[in-house]
Design an enzyme around this catalytic site. Structure first.
Site, PDB file in Angstrom:
ATOM      1  N   TYR A   1       0.818  -1.224   0.000  1.00 21.20           N
ATOM      2  CA  TYR A   1       0.000   0.000   0.000  1.00 21.20           C
ATOM      3  C   TYR A   1       0.843   1.262   0.000  1.00 21.20           C
ATOM      4  O   TYR A   1       0.444   2.274  -0.583  1.00 21.20           O
ATOM      5  CB  TYR A   1      -0.981  -0.004   1.182  1.00 21.20           C
ATOM      6  CG  TYR A   1      -2.239  -0.768   0.859  1.00 21.20           C
ATOM      7  CD1 TYR A   1      -3.112  -0.283  -0.115  1.00 21.20           C
ATOM      8  CD2 TYR A   1      -2.541  -1.978   1.474  1.00 21.20           C
ATOM      9  CE1 TYR A   1      -4.254  -0.993  -0.445  1.00 21.20           C
ATOM     10  CE2 TYR A   1      -3.672  -2.691   1.148  1.00 21.20           C
ATOM     11  CZ  TYR A   1      -4.538  -2.185   0.183  1.00 21.20           C
ATOM     12  OH  TYR A   1      -5.658  -2.870  -0.155  1.00 21.20           O
TER      13      TYR A   1
ATOM     14  N   GLU B   1       1.558 -31.518  10.911  1.00 20.66           N
ATOM     15  CA  GLU B   1       1.085 -30.777   9.742  1.00 20.66           C
ATOM     16  C   GLU B   1      -0.250 -30.105   9.979  1.00 20.66           C
ATOM     17  O   GLU B   1      -0.407 -28.913   9.749  1.00 20.66           O
ATOM     18  CB  GLU B   1       0.983 -31.701   8.519  1.00 20.66           C
ATOM     19  CG  GLU B   1       0.314 -31.002   7.320  1.00 20.66           C
ATOM     20  CD  GLU B   1       0.197 -31.869   6.086  1.00 20.66           C
ATOM     21  OE1 GLU B   1       0.877 -32.911   6.026  1.00 20.66           O
ATOM     22  OE2 GLU B   1      -0.567 -31.496   5.178  1.00 20.66           O
TER      23      GLU B   1
ATOM     24  N   ASP C   1       0.796 -35.683   6.651  1.00 25.03           N
ATOM     25  CA  ASP C   1       0.076 -36.600   5.762  1.00 25.03           C
ATOM     26  C   ASP C   1       1.104 -37.403   4.974  1.00 25.03           C
ATOM     27  O   ASP C   1       2.196 -36.903   4.670  1.00 25.03           O
ATOM     28  CB  ASP C   1      -0.789 -35.824   4.760  1.00 25.03           C
ATOM     29  CG  ASP C   1      -2.071 -35.292   5.400  1.00 25.03           C
ATOM     30  OD1 ASP C   1      -2.429 -35.764   6.497  1.00 25.03           O
ATOM     31  OD2 ASP C   1      -2.707 -34.405   4.799  1.00 25.03           O
TER      32      ASP C   1
END
Lengths: 575, 365
Positions: free
Chosen positions: B97, B193, B245
């Site tokens: 910005y 995770e 996973d």
């Protein structure tokens, strides 16, 4: 004049009866002007007589009345051709008005008026209500190709489809009132029937002719519309003024670009190379010359005494040989001899081009583009027939950016609106690599881009692919000239496009200096706490560095024809 | 905090600016060099333990094509200097910005400004936090046998945070972790995770039972998360075990980034990775051993695994990983952390993890 009429009729009947190729018709139209009535009558005696209306109905596709849309175009075309010819013959700068009015859903009324010399009273019925009657026959002279059998055919089409007579007003003298006629054709005997005649006031011009035909037809916009025909005709006839009123719209006015009429085309005798075997046979059978030498010298162009002798001997004859002797079995040898003898190219005075300057003016005035180029090639010869190619391109402006270019084809100033894909002009446009010239192009297609491409072929004998005269046959000599003309235009165009691109690039890059360099200055000032003066100095130096780096790119010669610098563009896109 | 003498980074920034100015005044095109941040420009030495950036650089010379980026880079560098000198920070989004005030030189989208920021980091060989640019992302969640010593932002006094006293919540890793100190009696750090698996272990007091610290990464670990784990494990000499996973994304994008860093951050991997991390599971052999339900590998999984086998310097170095990836491709299936629920909700913490933790030597490198 009457002899030609009979000859023509006879050929047409041949076509209608045995359904043979259209070739005899076109050849007869073009080159057999010395047929004697005796011969023709003999031939005709063997044929069954049919009425002209029967002939017309069977052959309307040949004559340009295949469907209601084309019928309208053909009617306008015939009338406008007649008017232009009449004005030019009378040495009057043409002013022609075309108006189409809707009578009912399937019926239109077409009115065409010109400021030509007008027609003497006694001739009016024959010209407008007798098929195959006309003041003009094909000779070896550049002329607007006559479509089918002329204005009387349009009148007859109107009569057959609506039952309405053709209305003619003609004023041959500025001091006398105009003649007004309503005419029908007696379709059995091919004779005019006068429905009404009187003297009237007429004020379109001092002299001139007006024709009104009511016919079953359809008005539709598009590439094969009367709108397009009028626009194209105005483009190719910059010496003429047109006032066109379509059924749904405002009057469109096409101003003339010059008051000067095109130089009148001179009639020439056929060149030996352009004559086919059958034609040669006919000519030698019918000649009135005493011997072969004189026949060759007087009935062909560019045959000197020496050349005549050369041909004669090569064919196994003497210049003194009687034509009848040659006709009797020697024509093939003669034909071969002609084609093996070196003969000077035909004179090219018989061609009347539009001219580079007028094409340029015409395109500039009538197409809303911002760049226009034109090229008039020197005359050239195919099969003994002189011809000349002219081309022009209008680019940019309000033309649609991404569409295929619009191609305007012309033969002897007459626009060709049908059979675009079968025309050798289209072939030459497609075969030119437009990507070299700054337009995009897919393989085997017309180029795409905001452009109008104009191609005109002027010749004493334009080789059409068929009797409907909408496409030009593929002769190497012609295609080559068209290509050369297009390439010349293309080179001029690409210089312009590249210049424009360079200017845009230039502006954009100049913009970069103004947009981004100050920010480098601000950053350096913030980090190093340098003075305003010092900051400006750095910015100035950076601008200098950038200008220098651009020098390399700008040094590419303005006159070189190079493919657009796509690589450079691609690079810029990445950053 | 008042700066008494110039920070080394400010000096570097000034040197860059001086070079640009000097080159410009010599009527030459200024140039900036940036190390190339990609997997094909890193090397992996297992003794050093992290992806090291190679010596390939891209040069940005001032031309019409680069002038905009050039200006943006210098303005952002200047912004960094201002932040350092005023001891302030700005988030990446805030910097984006700030550029809106640069007129034509503004960034249209944040990814553009992030890229320039990464280039600047790489150019100076520092991390963006040193440039005072902060990421928006959260660092990750922590709970377990750990007391963190932080400072009170108001008073600057030390405060102790007991990570066993968050109830069912957790401690959130801040973007800057260099000043943190630790007290712990834990035996290892278990890095997880998904938030789901983390929640289950929290709920059932796994940290207390096994005397450990639990960290939830929530996908690919952020730099702060990696740095936090690194600092904690170094300071307290704790082993780090990863539980993700069982799919190529969990192996490569999450675990490999945690352990050795990434291509894109190659210039700062040295400090932002955890070389001592070991892989607990779920491994392809666990699928068989625990009879887990699986999903078919997606095309993108297969591609990722094959890419890693071919190009990833980490995998090329470690045979066990090559075998694991090949086994996975052969089996054609992937498995999620939650798959153990098939045998009962608490199977994972009552059976799977305890069994695995009995033999850390068998973990994948």
């Amino acid at each position: 004049m009457s002899e030609a009429v009979i000859e023509k009729q006879e050929s047409l009947f041949d076509v209608s009866q045995n359904g043979a190729s259209q070739e005899p018709l076109s050849k007869a139209n073009g080159k057999l002007k010395r047929t004697t009535p005796k011969n023709a009558q003999k031939l005709a005696a063997g044929h069954r007589e049919i009425s002209v209306s029967e002939f017309f109905t069977k052959n309307r596709h040949l004559l340009g009345f295949d469907n209601p849309r084309k019928a309208l175009l053909t009617t306008v075309k015939e009338a406008v051709d007649n008017s232009l010819d009449a004005c030019e013959e009378g040495s009057i700068p043409p002013k022609i008005s075309v108006r189409i009015e809707v009578i009912s859903e399937t019926r239109l009324k077409v009115t065409i008026a010109d400021n030509g010399p007008g027609i003497v009273k006694s001739q009016i019925p024959k010209i407008f209500a007798k098929l195959l009657y006309g003041s003009k026959f094909h000779s070896l002279k550049q002329s607007r190709g006559q479509q089918g059998i002329g204005i009387s055919a349009a009148g007859m089409y109107g009569q057959l489809t609506t039952g309405k007579p053709t209305i003619i007003t003609s004023k041959p003298s500025s001091r006398k009132p105009a003649h007004y006629y309503e005419l029908n054709i007696d379709t059995k005997r091919n004779n005019p029937e006068i429905v009404k005649e009187e003297d009237v006031d007429w004020d379109f011009a001092k002299t001139g002719t007006e024709v009104t035909i009511e016919l079953e037809a359809r008005y539709q916009k598009g590439k094969q519309s009367v709108d397009r025909y009028m626009e194209a005709t105005a483009l190719a006839n910059p010496h003429a003024e047109f006032i066109y009123t379509p059924p749904d719209g405002e009057e469109i006015h096409y101003e003339r670009e010059t008051k000067e009429l095109p130089p009148e085309a001179v009639e020439i005798k056929p060149h030996p190379y352009g004559v086919e075997l059958g034609m040669l046979l006919k000519m030698i059978k019918e000649t009135k010359e005493r011997n072969l030498g004189l026949f060759l010298r007087r009935e062909f162009s560019r045959v000197s005494e020496k050349v005549a002798e050369e041909i004669s001997k090569a064919a196994g004859f003497e210049p003194k040989s009687r034509p009848s002797r040659v006709a009797n079995g020697g024509v093939e040898a003669l034909y071969k001899a002609i084609n093996e003898t070196k003969i000077m190219a035909p004179p090219t005075t018989c061609i009347s081009p539009i001219g580079e300057e007028l094409i340029l003016k015409s395109l500039t005035q009538k197409i809303k583009a911002d760049f226009t180029v034109s090229v008039s090639r020197p005359p050239s010869v195919y099969r003994g027939n002189p011809f000349l190619v002219e081309a022009g391109i209008a680019w940019g402006g309000e033309l649609p950016q991404d569409d295929l270019v619009s191609l305007y084809r012309f033969a002897n100033r007459v626009p060709l609106l049908y059979q675009q894909s079968g025309c050798s002009i289209t072939g030459a446009v497609v075969g030119t690599d437009w990507r070299n010239y700054g337009l995009s192009q897919s393989r085997g297609a017309l180029p795409a881009g905001p452009a109008v491409v104009f191609v005109h072929i002027a010749s004493v004998w334009v080789p059409f692919t068929s009797e409907s005269k909408e496409a030009i046959a593929d002769y190497d000599e012609i295609s080559k000239e068209v290509r050369l003309a297009l390439q010349e235009c293309g080179r001029k165009l690409s210089r312009h496009i590249k210049r424009r691109k360079r200017q845009a690039d230039e502006r954009r890059k100049r913009g970069y200096i103004e947009k981004y360099l100050p920010h480098i200055g601000i950053a350096l000032q913030e980090i190093l706490d340098i003075s305003e003066k010092e900051k400006e100095k750095v910015i100035g130096n950076l601008a200098h560095v950038l200008e220098e780096s651009r020098g390399g790119a700008a040094a590419v010669g303005a006159d070189e024809v190079l493919p657009l610098e796509d690589d450079e563009l691609a690079k810029e896109d990445e950053s | 905090m008042v700066t008494k003498k110039k920070e080394p980074l400010v000096k570097k920034i000034e040197t860059l600016a001086k070079d640009v100015r000097k080159t410009a005044n010599e009527k030459e095109a200024p140039q900036m060099d940036f190390p190339i941040r990609a997997l094909n420009n890193v090397s992996y030495d297992s003794r050093k333990g992290y992806f090291q950036i190679g010596d390939r650089v891209k040069s940005r010379t001032l031309t019409f094509n680069t002038v905009k980026t050039f200006a943006q880079t210098l303005r952002m560098v200047s912004e960094s200097k201002k932040l350092i000198e005023s001891d302030d920070i700005a988030s990446k989004r805030e910097v984006y910005y700030v550029s809106k005030g640069w007129g034509e030189a503004k960034f249209d989208e944040q990814p553009e400004s992030d890229t320039v920021m990464d280039d600047i980091e790489a150019h100076f060989g520092v991390n963006r936090e040193q440039l005072r640019f902060m990421p928006e992302e959260k660092g990750g969640d922590v709970m377990g046998k750990l007391v963190i010593i932080d400072q009170d932002p108001g008073t600057g006094r030390d405060i102790e945070i007991d990570c066993m006293r968050f109830g069912s919540g957790a401690y959130s890793i801040p973007t800057l972790v260099e000043h943190l100190k630790f007290k712990t009696s834990a035996k290892f750090i278990l890095v997880i995770e998904t938030a789901g698996a983390f929640q289950r272990l929290v709920k059932h007091n796994f940290a207390d039972t096994f005397n450990c610290i639990l960290v939830s990464m929530g996908g690919v670990p952020t730099r702060a998360c990696r740095r936090f784990i690194r600092k904690l494990s170094d300071d307290k000499k704790l082993p780090v075990y990863a539980f993700t996973d069982g799919d190529p994304y969990g192996y490569m994008n999450i675990y490999r980034t945690l352990k050795v860093g990434s291509g894109n951050a190659a210039h700062i991997n040295e400090f932002f990775c955890v070389p001592k991390a070991k892989y607990l599971g779920v491994t392809p052999s666990d699928i068989v051993r625990y009879n887990l339900d699986t999903h078919k590998l997606k095309d993108v999984d297969i591609k990722r695994a094959k890419d890693a086998l071919k190009n990833d310097p980490f995998v090329l170095k470690h045979k066990p990983w090559q075998k694991a990836l090949k086994d996975m491709i052969k089996m054609g299936v992937r498995v999620e952390q939650q798959a153990f629920a098939k045998h009962g909700y608490n199977f994972v913490l009552e059976t799977y993890l305890p069994e695995k933790l009995e033999n850390p030597g068998a973990f994948l490198p």
